[in-house]
Design a protein around this motif. Structure first.
Motif, mmCIF file in Angstrom:
data_model
loop_
_atom_site.group_PDB
_atom_site.id
_atom_site.type_symbol
_atom_site.label_atom_id
_atom_site.label_comp_id
_atom_site.label_asym_id
_atom_site.label_seq_id
_atom_site.Cartn_x
_atom_site.Cartn_y
_atom_site.Cartn_z
ATOM 1 N N TYR A 75 13.830 19.369 -15.391
ATOM 2 C CA TYR A 75 12.816 19.267 -14.338
ATOM 3 C C TYR A 75 12.012 17.966 -14.357
ATOM 4 N N TYR A 76 12.001 17.270 -15.465
ATOM 5 C CA TYR A 76 11.180 16.060 -15.523
ATOM 6 C C TYR A 76 11.697 15.136 -16.620
ATOM 7 N N GLN A 77 11.150 13.936 -16.655
ATOM 8 C CA GLN A 77 11.483 13.004 -17.715
ATOM 9 C C GLN A 77 10.214 12.328 -18.229
ATOM 10 N N VAL A 78 10.230 11.984 -19.494
ATOM 11 C CA VAL A 78 9.115 11.288 -20.122
ATOM 12 C C VAL A 78 9.623 9.954 -20.649
ATOM 13 N N VAL A 79 9.000 8.883 -20.192
ATOM 14 C CA VAL A 79 9.356 7.543 -20.681
ATOM 15 C C VAL A 79 8.474 7.255 -21.891
ATOM 16 N N VAL B 40 1.580 -1.327 -36.085
ATOM 17 C CA VAL B 40 1.797 -0.860 -34.717
ATOM 18 C C VAL B 40 0.631 0.063 -34.359
ATOM 19 N N MET B 41 -0.109 -0.311 -33.324
ATOM 20 C CA MET B 41 -1.333 0.403 -32.992
ATOM 21 C C MET B 41 -1.346 0.781 -31.518
ATOM 22 N N GLY B 42 -2.159 1.790 -31.203
ATOM 23 C CA GLY B 42 -2.282 2.237 -29.819
ATOM 24 C C GLY B 42 -2.776 3.672 -29.787
ATOM 25 N N PRO B 43 -3.222 4.137 -28.631
ATOM 26 C CA PRO B 43 -3.715 5.507 -28.521
ATOM 27 C C PRO B 43 -2.599 6.526 -28.672
ATOM 28 N N SER B 44 -2.988 7.787 -28.853
ATOM 29 C CA SER B 44 -1.998 8.861 -28.930
ATOM 30 C C SER B 44 -1.157 8.868 -27.662
ATOM 31 N N ALA C 191 -2.029 -6.494 -42.347
ATOM 32 C CA ALA C 191 -0.810 -6.900 -41.645
ATOM 33 C C ALA C 191 -0.827 -8.393 -41.321
ATOM 34 N N GLU C 192 0.361 -8.914 -41.031
ATOM 35 C CA GLU C 192 0.478 -10.283 -40.552
ATOM 36 C C GLU C 192 0.424 -10.344 -39.031
ATOM 37 N N ARG C 193 0.955 -9.296 -38.395
ATOM 38 C CA ARG C 193 0.884 -9.197 -36.934
ATOM 39 C C ARG C 193 0.539 -7.767 -36.539
ATOM 40 N N VAL C 194 -0.108 -7.648 -35.396
ATOM 41 C CA VAL C 194 -0.426 -6.340 -34.816
ATOM 42 C C VAL C 194 0.299 -6.221 -33.483
ATOM 43 N N VAL C 195 1.070 -5.156 -33.330
ATOM 44 C CA VAL C 195 1.760 -4.849 -32.082
ATOM 45 C C VAL C 195 1.008 -3.688 -31.434
ATOM 46 N N ARG C 196 0.481 -3.918 -30.246
ATOM 47 C CA ARG C 196 -0.285 -2.870 -29.564
ATOM 48 C C ARG C 196 0.532 -2.280 -28.412
ATOM 49 N N LEU C 197 0.586 -0.952 -28.406
ATOM 50 C CA LEU C 197 1.320 -0.214 -27.377
ATOM 51 C C LEU C 197 0.349 0.557 -26.490
ATOM 52 N N ARG C 198 0.741 0.688 -25.233
ATOM 53 C CA ARG C 198 0.019 1.565 -24.304
ATOM 54 C C ARG C 198 1.014 2.059 -23.275
ATOM 55 N N ASP C 199 1.067 3.373 -23.117
ATOM 56 C CA ASP C 199 1.971 4.001 -22.145
ATOM 57 C C ASP C 199 3.416 3.533 -22.319
ATOM 58 N N GLY C 200 3.824 3.397 -23.582
ATOM 59 C CA GLY C 200 5.217 3.076 -23.867
ATOM 60 C C GLY C 200 5.594 1.613 -23.753
#
Length: 228
Positions: free
Chosen positions: A17-21, A38-42, A209-218
């Motif tokens: 019925y649906y998909q999640v990216v 690797v950082m970002g909200p839930s 860390a040496e680098r921070v990778v920030r994620l939001r909404d995939g």
């Protein structure tokens, strides 16, 4: 050679019925011996990224290379071999076997690799020294503090001498002082050439860390170097 490479990687979970990216069009390169946070909200895709690096899942689109090996075409037993020989995992929940001693918990991955008993014992004892826990070798998890259990979990993750160490909120269940001790161990491992990928919500940990990778909404919204 890069240790980890994401090329236009997306991970999509589909039902009837649906998909999640979970991740969308991720491009990222991680050098050997680099410490990445690797950082970002839930719900931003952090754990999905960790699972993909750990060969626990495959991308829906794009390709991931681990030490130059594309994982999409690997069979299950080949993924298992890659995980066992290349990757160690440390989680927020320590996941130690309650009926085994600290030493026996550390030996377990080496048993799966069919290492000889004497080799396993010597390696486990050496790893307990590295994490500063020679005196708890015979204790079961219930007889150890949370910090001791997490250090045993790190030693277990190092049992097969991995080149990549994946850490999912490793200080989440620890007080601040014990958490700092755990992070210092991870920093020393990076200095010894281990590639460390840390997933965390804790902004104070990015200094390791040496680098921070920030994620939001995939999606990756920022990759920045950490000032020292």
């Amino acid at each position: 050679m890069k240790t980890v490479v994401f090329e236009s990687v997306s991970k999509i979970y589909r039902t009837r019925y649906y998909q999640v990216v979970a991740l969308e069009d991720i491009n990222l390169e991680i050098e050997r011996g680099e410490f990445i946070a690797v950082m970002g909200p839930s719900g931003s895709g952090k754990s999905t990224m960790l699972n993909l690096i750990g060969c626990l899942d495959k991308p829906t689109e794009g390709e991931i290379y681990i030490k130059g090996t594309p994982i999409s075409g690997l069979r299950d037993h080949e993924l298992t071999d890659l995980r066992r020989n290349t990757i160690g995992f440390v989680f927020q929940q320590f996941n130690l076997i309650p009926t085994l001693s600290a030493l026996e918990n550390i030996e377990l991955p080496m048993i799966f690799r069919k290492a000889e008993a004497e080799e396993r014992k010597k390696r486990a004892e050496r790893l307990l020294e590295i994490v500063g826990l020679e005196d708890v070798a015979d204790r079961k998890p219930v007889e150890m503090s949370g910090g001791q259990q997490q250090r045993v979990a790190i030693a277990r993750a190092l049992a097969n001498n991995p080149e990549i160490l994946l850490c999912d909120e490793p200080t989440g269940n620890l007080d601040s002082k014990t958490g700092e001790q755990v992070m210092e161990i991870l920093s020393r491992l990076r200095e010894e050439g281990v590639t460390v990928v840390l997933v965390t919500h804790d902004e104070s940990l990015k200094r390791y860390a040496e680098r921070v990778v920030r994620l939001r909404d995939g999606r990756i919204v920022d990759v920045s170097s950490v000032s020292t």
